[in-house]
Motif scaffolding. Structure first.
Motif, short mmCIF file in Angstrom:
data_model
loop_
_atom_site.label_atom_id
_atom_site.label_comp_id
_atom_site.label_asym_id
_atom_site.label_seq_id
_atom_site.Cartn_x
_atom_site.Cartn_y
_atom_site.Cartn_z
N SER A 5 -6.43 -8.15 3.10
CA SER A 5 -6.02 -8.56 4.44
C SER A 5 -5.25 -7.43 5.13
CB SER A 5 -5.14 -9.81 4.38
OG SER A 5 -3.93 -9.53 3.69
N HIS A 6 -4.93 -7.65 6.44
CA HIS A 6 -4.11 -6.70 7.22
C HIS A 6 -3.35 -7.47 8.29
CE1 HIS A 6 -6.21 -6.65 11.11
NE2 HIS A 6 -7.32 -6.91 10.40
N ASP A 7 -2.29 -6.85 8.85
CA ASP A 7 -1.55 -7.46 9.96
C ASP A 7 -1.34 -6.43 11.07
OD1 ASP A 7 0.25 -5.75 8.81
OD2 ASP A 7 1.80 -7.25 8.43
N ILE B 139 -2.83 -4.39 4.07
CA ILE B 139 -2.62 -3.15 4.86
C ILE B 139 -1.72 -3.52 6.03
CG2 ILE B 139 -3.74 -1.24 6.06
CD1 ILE B 139 -6.35 -2.07 4.67
N SER B 140 -0.63 -2.74 6.21
CA SER B 140 0.32 -3.01 7.29
C SER B 140 0.61 -1.72 8.03
CB SER B 140 1.63 -3.60 6.74
OG SER B 140 1.40 -4.81 6.03
N ALA B 141 1.19 -1.85 9.24
CA ALA B 141 1.58 -0.67 10.03
C ALA B 141 2.68 -1.07 10.99
CB ALA B 141 0.38 -0.11 10.78
N VAL C 30 3.68 6.39 13.41
CA VAL C 30 3.21 5.12 12.87
C VAL C 30 3.25 5.19 11.35
CG1 VAL C 30 1.25 3.54 12.68
CG2 VAL C 30 1.74 4.68 14.85
N GLN C 31 3.97 4.23 10.72
CA GLN C 31 4.06 4.16 9.26
C GLN C 31 3.07 3.10 8.76
OE1 GLN C 31 7.97 4.14 7.17
NE2 GLN C 31 7.27 2.21 6.29
N ILE C 32 2.07 3.56 7.97
CA ILE C 32 1.02 2.70 7.44
C ILE C 32 1.28 2.51 5.95
CG2 ILE C 32 -1.48 2.41 7.17
CD1 ILE C 32 -1.80 4.38 9.52
N SER C 33 1.08 1.27 5.46
CA SER C 33 1.32 0.99 4.04
C SER C 33 0.15 0.19 3.48
CB SER C 33 2.62 0.22 3.85
OG SER C 33 2.56 -1.05 4.49
N VAL C 34 -0.15 0.43 2.18
CA VAL C 34 -1.16 -0.33 1.43
C VAL C 34 -0.45 -0.87 0.20
CG1 VAL C 34 -3.37 -0.26 0.22
CG2 VAL C 34 -3.02 1.15 2.27
N SER C 35 -0.27 -2.20 0.13
CA SER C 35 0.46 -2.81 -0.97
C SER C 35 -0.47 -3.68 -1.80
CB SER C 35 1.63 -3.64 -0.43
OG SER C 35 1.16 -4.64 0.44
N ASP C 36 -0.17 -3.79 -3.11
CA ASP C 36 -0.98 -4.62 -3.99
C ASP C 36 -0.06 -5.37 -4.95
OD1 ASP C 36 -0.55 -3.11 -6.53
OD2 ASP C 36 -1.61 -1.51 -5.44
N THR C 37 -0.65 -6.32 -5.65
CA THR C 37 0.06 -7.09 -6.69
C THR C 37 -0.49 -6.71 -8.05
OG1 THR C 37 -1.50 -8.93 -6.43
CG2 THR C 37 0.50 -8.97 -5.09
N GLY C 38 -0.72 -5.42 -8.24
CA GLY C 38 -1.38 -4.94 -9.45
C GLY C 38 -0.43 -4.63 -10.58
N THR D 119 3.21 -0.03 -3.59
CA THR D 119 3.00 0.13 -2.15
C THR D 119 2.98 1.62 -1.83
OG1 THR D 119 4.14 -1.93 -1.65
CG2 THR D 119 3.84 -0.39 0.17
N PHE D 120 1.85 2.10 -1.28
CA PHE D 120 1.72 3.49 -0.84
C PHE D 120 1.98 3.53 0.66
CE2 PHE D 120 -0.31 3.82 -4.88
CZ PHE D 120 -0.19 5.16 -5.27
N TYR D 121 2.87 4.46 1.08
CA TYR D 121 3.21 4.64 2.50
C TYR D 121 2.76 6.03 2.94
CZ TYR D 121 6.59 0.83 1.59
OH TYR D 121 7.19 -0.33 1.25
N PHE D 122 2.33 6.13 4.21
CA PHE D 122 2.13 7.44 4.83
C PHE D 122 2.33 7.31 6.33
CE2 PHE D 122 -2.05 5.51 4.95
CZ PHE D 122 -2.59 5.90 6.17
N THR D 123 2.66 8.43 6.98
CA THR D 123 2.95 8.43 8.41
C THR D 123 1.94 9.28 9.16
OG1 THR D 123 4.50 10.30 8.13
CG2 THR D 123 5.42 8.06 8.10
N ILE D 124 1.58 8.81 10.38
CA ILE D 124 0.63 9.46 11.27
C ILE D 124 1.23 9.42 12.67
CG2 ILE D 124 -1.68 9.29 12.32
CD1 ILE D 124 -1.84 10.23 9.50
N PRO D 125 1.14 10.51 13.47
CA PRO D 125 1.71 10.46 14.82
C PRO D 125 0.97 9.49 15.73
CG PRO D 125 0.48 12.49 14.48
CD PRO D 125 0.55 11.81 13.14
N SER D 126 1.71 8.89 16.68
CA SER D 126 1.09 7.98 17.64
C SER D 126 0.69 8.70 18.92
CB SER D 126 2.06 6.85 17.99
OG SER D 126 3.22 7.37 18.62
N GLU D 127 1.05 9.97 19.07
CA GLU D 127 0.71 10.74 20.26
C GLU D 127 0.69 12.21 19.88
OE1 GLU D 127 5.09 11.10 22.34
OE2 GLU D 127 3.93 9.28 22.68
N PRO D 128 0.10 13.08 20.71
CA PRO D 128 0.02 14.50 20.34
C PRO D 128 1.39 15.09 20.12
CG PRO D 128 -1.41 14.01 22.20
CD PRO D 128 -0.60 12.76 21.97
N LEU D 129 1.49 15.96 19.09
CA LEU D 129 2.76 16.60 18.76
C LEU D 129 3.01 17.78 19.68
CD1 LEU D 129 2.48 16.52 14.87
CD2 LEU D 129 3.75 14.98 16.35
#
Length: 602
Positions: free
Chosen positions: A477-479, A516-518, A526-534, A592-602
């Motif tokens: 799922s995602h939100d 999957i969340s953001a 924007v901080q994006i995360s992928v979490s599991d119950t593994g 939970t793996f986190y990574f960041t991506i810009p929301s606008e040009p740097l």
């Protein structure tokens, strides 16, 4: 039981205190922070964690308008009933949106009745009745309007293309296409008309204009007054700019621009000033010439007297100069010898430093080359070992099926086919990651970031891996918010998401969950995360997960193979975007793996 109340009052000039004491409305946001609306149209927040009040914010149309009621909807948007319409405020973007009778509400004046119902709808009461609406169904016009200049007048008279005014043609082409207008000095009273090409709710469009060279700041106006009037402008060059906002306050990204050059009158032109300057110079020159003739005569008399006295002094000085010259020659010879010795010593020191620097650089380069070769040897050894396993499975099971096809029951054939499919897919994913990593190392992979809807890439990733999740009965799922955008290379971001979600499914047992969340941070990342119950990751392994020179290969909960190359590739691509990637994990609980991506040009 004793109850203690803390009282907060506005203190002029002191940060952290309430911006106003005239509070009419209070609301609590999903994070537990308190928001306050005042009788003057100010909105401010109390940060519960620090117990400090943030500076007030407002909108020009809320100035001195009373905020009478406030409530947050389920998505964290603040709705306000005021004496100037119903307002929506988005805290993350600090964006105000106003609604009035043209949007279907009962009127512009609201009472202190504003309520969030159990089904997510909002009830808003005003002087003319009650509005009931679902905030998620209220449309937001996010398209920035295009603005154009539509008319030009001089002294209130419309100017037409090719039609002269007082014998002079002002416009040679349509005003919409005109880049520059030349005006005589006496045509310095003019009017410019403009409009926005957005007709969603045109009466709510806003405008801002500025005449550079005259205005010190932008002038704001409404849809009912779409013109700018200027009078008594001095000769000079001006630039008129106008921009527009749509009915939801989204401003145009580009302004309509036209240059206006008002010519100087003839008596202020450069050639008149030049002739006047020549006349003044001529008069001054005559006076100076007369004075110089008289001065020259006096100078000649003085020169004769000085020459006589000088000859006498020269004879006496000649002897002293000869002695001084001999002393200077000896001193110069000694100085040259000293300089030669110093220069020679300096050259020797410089050469010695160069040799030492070159030796140190060669030693450093040699050590770096040794480490790189060792890392690549170890890396390709890992790839060869992990690539051999799926091919061994493919060869072994296909051989069994070929030799015993006629005697194998259908359920065995189906099981072998599933294993062959999973092994082939594992080998393909390994080769795909290896190819992407190789292209990134050689610099041949293109990096083309664009503004992209994040939810479209999330849904594409979920569609790609839905089969793997269904086979293990994992809830995927995602939100993600529909309007969330990122500034990223689509191919690289898809590779990051595919690897992280695939790993989460791989190490989650049957019946587990992957989400999957953001979220958009205030710093436009924007901080994006992928979490599991593994199964989780041991703490001593986490520091080496993203290193290419350290092997960490383990099988999934259904014996899916893994190499760790996907995480190395994720780190490469995230850093291409100047972002960060990290993991938080607890064994037997999940990761939970986190990574960041810009929301606008740097």
């Amino acid at each position: 039981e004793k109850v203690i109340f803390d009282i907060y009052r506005h203190i002029e000039g002191k940060a952290g205190t309430p911006p106003s004491n005239d509070i009419y409305a209070i609301a609590e946001d999903p994070q537990g922070n308190m928001w306050f609306g005042t009788n003057q149209g100010l909105l401010f927040k109390l940060d519960i964690a620090s117990m400090r009040f943030e500076p007030a914010i407002t909108h020009p149309d809320l100035d001195n308008k009373s905020i009478r009621a406030m409530v947050f909807d389920r998505r964290g948007r603040l709705w306000m009933g005021t004496t100037n319409g119903l307002w929506q405020f988005i805290p993350q973007k600090k964006m105000f949106i106003r609604y009035d009778e043209s949007d279907g509400i009962q009127g512009s004046i609201f009472s202190r009745a504003l309520l969030l119902l159990k089904d997510g709808k909002i009830a808003a009461g005003g002087t003319n009745g009650l509005n009931l609406f679902n905030p998620d169904e209220v449309p937001v016009n996010t398209r920035a309007p295009r603005v154009v200049i539509t008319g030009f007048k001089i002294f209130g008279q419309p100017i037409r293309v090719g039609v002269p005014l007082n014998g002079k043609i002002i416009l040679h082409e349509a005003i919409e296409e005109t880049k520059e207008i030349l005006l005589p000095h006496n045509f310095n009273y003019f009017t410019l008309s403009f409009t926005a090409l957005d007709f969603t709710n045109p009466q709510k469009n806003k405008y801002a204009y500025i005449l550079e060279g005259f205005d010190s700041k932008w002038q704001y106006t409404s849809a009912g007054r779409r013109e700018a009037i200027y009078s008594n402008l001095a000769p000079g060059q001006y630039v008129f700019k106008v921009k527009a906002a749509n009915n939801d306050g989204i401003w145009s990204t580009e302004s309509a621009v036209i240059r206006i050059n008002i010519l100087a009158p003839w008596w202020k032109r450069w050639w008149v000033k030049f002739l006047a300057a020549l006349l003044i110079i001529g008069i001054a020159g005559s006076y100076i010439y007369r004075k110089s003739v008289l001065a020259r005569q006096r100078e000649e008399e003085l020169n004769a007297l000085v020459f006589q006295r000088t000859q006498e002094l020269l004879e006496k000085n000649n002897l002293l100069q000869e002695q001084q010259a001999r002393l200077e020659e000896q001193a110069e010879e000694l100085r040259r010898s000293t300089e030669n010795l110093a220069e020679t010593n300096k050259l020797l020191l410089e050469k010695q430093k160069i040799i030492m620097d070159q030796t140190a650089q060669l030693e450093k380069s040699n050590e770096q080359l040794r480490l790189i070769n060792a890392s690549k040897d170890k890396f390709f050894s890992i790839i060869a070992h992990d690539l051999r396993n799926p091919f061994n499975v493919l060869i072994g099971l296909s051989d069994i099926m070929l030799r015993n096809y006629d005697t194998l029951p259908p359920e065995k054939i189906r099981r072998y086919a599933e294993i062959i499919y999973l092994s082939a897919k594992s080998g393909y994913n390994l080769l795909e990651n290896l190819l992407q990593w190789s292209r990134s190392q050689t610099g041949t992979i293109a990096f083309s970031p664009v503004k992209v809807q994040l939810i479209s890439l999330i849904e594409e990733t979920i569609d790609l891996l839905a089969g793997d999740a269904e086979r293990k009965k994992i809830h995927l799922s995602h939100d993600i918010e529909p309007h969330m955008v990122v500034w990223a290379d689509e191919s690289m971001l898809l590779t990051i998401l595919r690897n992280l979600v695939s790993n989460a499914i791989k190490f989650t047992p049957e019946g587990g969950k992957v989400k999957i969340s953001a979220q958009l941070n205030p710093d436009h990342w924007v901080q994006i995360s992928v979490s599991d119950t593994g199964v989780g990751i041991p703490q001593h392994v986490i520091p080496d997960l993203f290193r290419i020179d350290v092997s960490y290969s383990t099988k999934g909960t259904a014996n899916e193979p893994g190499t760790g190359l996907g995480l190395v590739l994720c780190k490469e691509f995230v850093e291409k975007h100047h972002g960060k990637i990290w993991v938080e994990s607890k064994e037997k609980v999940g990761s939970t793996f986190y990574f960041t991506i810009p929301s606008e040009p740097l």
